[in-house]
Design a protein around this motif. Structure first.
Motif, PDB file in Angstrom:
ATOM      1  N   MET A 140       0.850  -1.197   0.000  1.00  0.00           N
ATOM      2  CA  MET A 140       0.000   0.000   0.000  1.00  0.00           C
ATOM      3  C   MET A 140       0.881   1.241   0.000  1.00  0.00           C
ATOM      4  N   SER A 141       0.469   2.240  -0.711  1.00  0.00           N
ATOM      5  CA  SER A 141       1.279   3.459  -0.844  1.00  0.00           C
ATOM      6  C   SER A 141       1.257   4.265   0.439  1.00  0.00           C
ATOM      7  N   LEU A 142       2.386   4.844   0.769  1.00  0.00           N
ATOM      8  CA  LEU A 142       2.469   5.704   1.953  1.00  0.00           C
ATOM      9  C   LEU A 142       1.816   7.043   1.720  1.00  0.00           C
ATOM     10  N   PHE A 143       1.799   7.526   0.461  1.00  0.00           N
ATOM     11  CA  PHE A 143       1.296   8.842   0.152  1.00  0.00           C
ATOM     12  C   PHE A 143       0.262   8.740  -0.951  1.00  0.00           C
ATOM     13  N   PRO A 144      -0.660   9.697  -1.023  1.00  0.00           N
ATOM     14  CA  PRO A 144      -1.620   9.681  -2.117  1.00  0.00           C
ATOM     15  C   PRO A 144      -0.923   9.970  -3.433  1.00  0.00           C
ATOM     16  N   THR A 145      -1.556   9.518  -4.518  1.00  0.00           N
ATOM     17  CA  THR A 145      -0.957   9.722  -5.838  1.00  0.00           C
ATOM     18  C   THR A 145      -1.046  11.160  -6.284  1.00  0.00           C
ATOM     19  N   THR A 146      -1.845  11.952  -5.645  1.00  0.00           N
ATOM     20  CA  THR A 146      -1.929  13.372  -5.963  1.00  0.00           C
ATOM     21  C   THR A 146      -1.766  14.149  -4.676  1.00  0.00           C
ATOM     22  N   LEU A 156       7.260  16.383   1.635  1.00  0.00           N
ATOM     23  CA  LEU A 156       7.958  15.132   1.342  1.00  0.00           C
ATOM     24  C   LEU A 156       9.441  15.377   1.083  1.00  0.00           C
ATOM     25  N   PHE A 157       9.720  16.461   0.381  1.00  0.00           N
ATOM     26  CA  PHE A 157      11.121  16.815   0.130  1.00  0.00           C
ATOM     27  C   PHE A 157      11.845  17.087   1.449  1.00  0.00           C
ATOM     28  N   TRP A 158      11.173  17.771   2.360  1.00  0.00           N
ATOM     29  CA  TRP A 158      11.770  18.066   3.653  1.00  0.00           C
ATOM     30  C   TRP A 158      11.995  16.789   4.448  1.00  0.00           C
ATOM     31  N   ARG A 194      16.181  32.288  -8.301  1.00  0.00           N
ATOM     32  CA  ARG A 194      16.768  31.078  -7.694  1.00  0.00           C
ATOM     33  C   ARG A 194      15.741  30.362  -6.829  1.00  0.00           C
ATOM     34  N   LEU A 195      14.932  31.116  -6.102  1.00  0.00           N
ATOM     35  CA  LEU A 195      13.876  30.505  -5.300  1.00  0.00           C
ATOM     36  C   LEU A 195      12.871  29.773  -6.185  1.00  0.00           C
ATOM     37  N   ALA A 196      12.526  30.404  -7.301  1.00  0.00           N
ATOM     38  CA  ALA A 196      11.576  29.773  -8.217  1.00  0.00           C
ATOM     39  C   ALA A 196      12.158  28.487  -8.802  1.00  0.00           C
ATOM     40  N   ASP A 197      13.438  28.505  -9.163  1.00  0.00           N
ATOM     41  CA  ASP A 197      14.093  27.305  -9.685  1.00  0.00           C
ATOM     42  C   ASP A 197      14.086  26.188  -8.643  1.00  0.00           C
ATOM     43  N   TRP A 198      14.432  26.551  -7.395  1.00  0.00           N
ATOM     44  CA  TRP A 198      14.468  25.530  -6.344  1.00  0.00           C
ATOM     45  C   TRP A 198      13.082  24.955  -6.091  1.00  0.00           C
ATOM     46  N   ARG A 199      12.082  25.811  -6.021  1.00  0.00           N
ATOM     47  CA  ARG A 199      10.722  25.335  -5.752  1.00  0.00           C
ATOM     48  C   ARG A 199      10.275  24.350  -6.837  1.00  0.00           C
ATOM     49  N   SER A 200      10.586  24.666  -8.077  1.00  0.00           N
ATOM     50  CA  SER A 200      10.214  23.777  -9.170  1.00  0.00           C
ATOM     51  C   SER A 200      10.919  22.432  -9.052  1.00  0.00           C
ATOM     52  N   SER A 201      12.225  22.447  -8.808  1.00  0.00           N
ATOM     53  CA  SER A 201      12.978  21.194  -8.731  1.00  0.00           C
ATOM     54  C   SER A 201      12.586  20.376  -7.512  1.00  0.00           C
ATOM     55  N   ALA A 202      12.383  21.035  -6.369  1.00  0.00           N
ATOM     56  CA  ALA A 202      11.966  20.310  -5.169  1.00  0.00           C
ATOM     57  C   ALA A 202      10.600  19.661  -5.375  1.00  0.00           C
ATOM     58  N   HIS A 203       9.709  20.371  -6.054  1.00  0.00           N
ATOM     59  CA  HIS A 203       8.393  19.812  -6.348  1.00  0.00           C
ATOM     60  C   HIS A 203       8.510  18.587  -7.243  1.00  0.00           C
ATOM     61  N   ARG A 204       9.399  18.630  -8.219  1.00  0.00           N
ATOM     62  CA  ARG A 204       9.538  17.519  -9.158  1.00  0.00           C
ATOM     63  C   ARG A 204      10.254  16.335  -8.507  1.00  0.00           C
ATOM     64  N   VAL A 205      11.198  16.590  -7.600  1.00  0.00           N
ATOM     65  CA  VAL A 205      11.803  15.494  -6.851  1.00  0.00           C
ATOM     66  C   VAL A 205      10.755  14.811  -5.977  1.00  0.00           C
ATOM     67  N   SER A 206       9.903  15.619  -5.336  1.00  0.00           N
ATOM     68  CA  SER A 206       8.841  15.057  -4.505  1.00  0.00           C
ATOM     69  C   SER A 206       7.854  14.255  -5.345  1.00  0.00           C
ATOM     70  N   SER A 207       7.566  14.726  -6.566  1.00  0.00           N
ATOM     71  CA  SER A 207       6.688  13.973  -7.463  1.00  0.00           C
ATOM     72  C   SER A 207       7.304  12.620  -7.803  1.00  0.00           C
ATOM     73  N   LEU A 224       9.335  10.956  -5.856  1.00  0.00           N
ATOM     74  CA  LEU A 224       9.196  10.147  -4.645  1.00  0.00           C
ATOM     75  C   LEU A 224       7.805   9.541  -4.551  1.00  0.00           C
ATOM     76  N   LEU A 225       6.784  10.341  -4.881  1.00  0.00           N
ATOM     77  CA  LEU A 225       5.413   9.822  -4.879  1.00  0.00           C
ATOM     78  C   LEU A 225       5.258   8.695  -5.894  1.00  0.00           C
ATOM     79  N   ALA A 226       5.840   8.902  -7.082  1.00  0.00           N
ATOM     80  CA  ALA A 226       5.720   7.894  -8.130  1.00  0.00           C
ATOM     81  C   ALA A 226       6.395   6.589  -7.718  1.00  0.00           C
TER      82      ALA A 226
END
Length: 383
Positions: free
Chosen positions: A1-7, A16-18, A331-344, A346-348
């Motif tokens: 069973m998945s630990l996190f929801p798919t969305t 999740l990144f944290w 730089r903040l915008a770049d980090w937010r985008s990459s952190a979001h995609r790393v977390s995605s 992890l969800l996958a």
């Protein structure tokens, strides 16, 4: 069973990144603790050198105004050790930051690869999870950005806070108050340089937030388009396009995604042009604003030339510290985008099926073991 929801929301994915990052930062490793202490120590020493250079600026220009050659040479001799200390600390900061970034990237990459290796790989990854396509790119590029930027941004934020607090005191002490007549009434503003730098910085920050409000979304869309373009390019390689029809379809898909990449780049170009207007204007006008504020007191004799240059330098320093957001918005915008995609990603990975050790099939059982002893075969031949 998945630990996190798919969305999930972007905020949830950053959580999740944290959760993954704190394994590195709070795992009790002495090397990580030592790097953190080194970086904070360098920040404090750099602030001390910066304050010393600000005071040197005042003393040098006061000596210049008095035409005191002996004092000017004394200040010139003092400048070289201060400059050397600043250079050494800057180099040490670069080494410490890059070492920390490299170590964190290695730890996060290993954690993701271990999670991925524990899953079955006979199915598609990231089914229905936006932002986790092309996992190889996520691990190679997004993990790098997601671990590089926080180190630089955190140290800059700490340094900016300490610098602003310290040089607020310089502006309050050296600038003092200003008195003027307006509509027949006498007015006095205490700490007017502090008030001036706060108002100026608030104006620049507000303009940056207004003109760059769409920057995070545009950068994330651009990164997603780039990943999709790379994934489409893989189709043209090897056995993925065995027939002319498949090759034409792959080419059409690739060109379509190229168009999306170019469209997002055009949108990002407009966003960067808008924010550059603010940052470049700020670079030009900040010192001029400081001198304009100091001119009335210098003209009245209430300020020396050294105090004017010290106040102007402190004004620019404080303004730069307060405008940390303006300087690091992209730089903040770049980090937010990459952190979001790393977390995605992890969800996958979390939603993939766990790997299973399957029993050998009948076909596998019929294949002789090359390591088995050959005595039985030899006995059969002799019988």
């Amino acid at each position: 069973m998945s630990l996190f929801p798919t969305t999930g929301s972007n905020g949830r994915r950053l959580v999740l990144f944290w959760q993954l990052s704190r394994r590195f930062w709070f795992g009790g490793r002495w090397s990580v603790i030592g790097l953190g202490v080194l970086l904070l120590g360098v920040v404090l020493l750099q602030l001390l050198v910066q304050v010393s250079l600000n005071l040197w600026n005042r003393n040098f220009f006061d000596a210049l105004e008095r035409r005191d050659g002996y004092a000017m040479w004394a200040q010139a001799e003092l400048f070289f050790p201060l400059a050397a200390a600043s250079v050494v600390l800057a180099a040490t900061s670069v080494w410490g930051r890059m070492t920390t970034q490299r170590t964190w990237r290695e730890a996060m990459t290993r954690d993701i690869l271990e999670s991925w290796a524990a899953k079955r790989h006979d199915g598609a990854i990231a089914d229905g999870i936006d932002g986790a396509e092309n996992p190889e790119y996520r691990i190679a590029e997004d993990v790098r950005v997601a671990t590089d930027a926080p180190v630089d941004l955190s140290l800059a934020f700490i340094s900016s806070g300490l610098t602003a607090t310290t040089f607020f005191g310089v502006l309050w002490t050296v600038g003092g108050s200003i008195e003027f007549q307006l509509f027949g009434h006498h007015h006095e503003i205490h700490g007017y340089l502090v008030l001036g730098v706060v108002l100026y910085s608030t104006l620049m920050t507000s303009l940056m937030l207004l003109l760059g409000r769409r920057m995070p979304g545009v950068i994330e869309t651009k990164n997603q388009a780039e990943a999709e373009f790379r994934a489409a390019a893989e189709i043209l390689r090897g056995d993925h396009a065995e027939t002319p029809g498949m090759a034409l379809a792959a080419k059409a898909t690739l060109l379509q995604r190229l168009g999306k990449v170019l469209a997002t780049w055009r949108e990002l170009c407009w966003q960067l042009a808008s924010t550059t207007l603010v940052s470049q204007a700020n670079f030009l006008f900040a010192p001029i604003a400081a001198y304009i504020l100091c001119v009335p007191k210098y003209a009245s004799g209430a300020m020396t030339l050294g105090e004017v240059t010290q106040s102007a330098a402190a004004f620019v320093t404080v303004q730069g510290a307060i405008n940390w957001l303006v300087d690091n918005y992209q730089r903040l915008a770049d980090w937010r985008s990459s952190a979001h995609r790393v977390s995605s990603l992890l969800l996958a990975i979390d939603n993939m099926e766990d790997g299973r050790d399957e029993a050998p099939s009948e076909a596998d059982a019929s294949v002789p073991d090359p390591a088995a002893p050959r005595d039985v075969d030899q006995a059969a031949r002799h019988s």
